[in-house]
Motif scaffolding. Sequence first.
Motif, short mmCIF file in Angstrom:
data_model
loop_
_atom_site.label_atom_id
_atom_site.label_comp_id
_atom_site.label_asym_id
_atom_site.label_seq_id
_atom_site.Cartn_x
_atom_site.Cartn_y
_atom_site.Cartn_z
N VAL A 41 0.84 -1.20 0.00
CA VAL A 41 0.00 0.00 0.00
C VAL A 41 0.87 1.25 0.00
O VAL A 41 0.59 2.22 -0.72
N GLY A 42 1.95 1.25 0.76
CA GLY A 42 2.86 2.40 0.77
C GLY A 42 3.51 2.63 -0.58
O GLY A 42 3.61 3.78 -1.04
N ILE A 43 3.94 1.57 -1.22
CA ILE A 43 4.55 1.71 -2.55
C ILE A 43 3.53 2.19 -3.56
O ILE A 43 3.84 3.05 -4.40
N VAL A 44 2.30 1.66 -3.50
CA VAL A 44 1.25 2.08 -4.44
C VAL A 44 0.93 3.55 -4.24
O VAL A 44 0.79 4.30 -5.22
N PHE A 45 0.80 4.01 -2.99
CA PHE A 45 0.51 5.41 -2.76
C PHE A 45 1.65 6.30 -3.24
O PHE A 45 1.42 7.35 -3.86
N GLY A 46 2.88 5.92 -2.96
CA GLY A 46 4.02 6.71 -3.41
C GLY A 46 4.11 6.78 -4.92
O GLY A 46 4.25 7.85 -5.51
N ALA A 47 4.02 5.62 -5.56
CA ALA A 47 4.09 5.58 -7.02
C ALA A 47 2.88 6.25 -7.64
O ALA A 47 2.99 6.93 -8.66
N GLY A 48 1.72 6.10 -7.01
CA GLY A 48 0.51 6.74 -7.53
C GLY A 48 0.61 8.25 -7.52
O GLY A 48 0.18 8.92 -8.47
#
Length: 118
Positions: A14-21
């Motif tokens: 979830v952290g990676i998705v939010f950052g990349a998003g």
Amino acid sequence: MLSDWGAIAIFLIVGIVFGAGGIITSFIIHPRRTTPQKLEVYECGVDTIGPTWVQFKTSYFLYALLFVIFDVETIYLYPWAVKFTSLGLFAFIEMIIFIFILIVGLWYAWKEGALEWM
């Protein structure tokens, strides 16, 4: 045990998705053409007059850094307080040493005048 690692993996994903998003979204919607008005310095809507270089006293930064350091170190007290009864005497002595080091650091900062505002 696997469920604990599964929760950590979910938080990581979830952290990676939010950052990349956020990065991908800003790349998609950023303005393609720049105008001289967009490149102007914005300072509360008021054009600056004269030199804009202002020197701040370093004591403000030291005060903020001390706050952040002691604030982050108190985060280590919460997990210890939750598991206090099951940790035993060794963990209690370790925390007493940790708190003593914090007190010595606070005393040193106070002695050096880092906590003086003026």
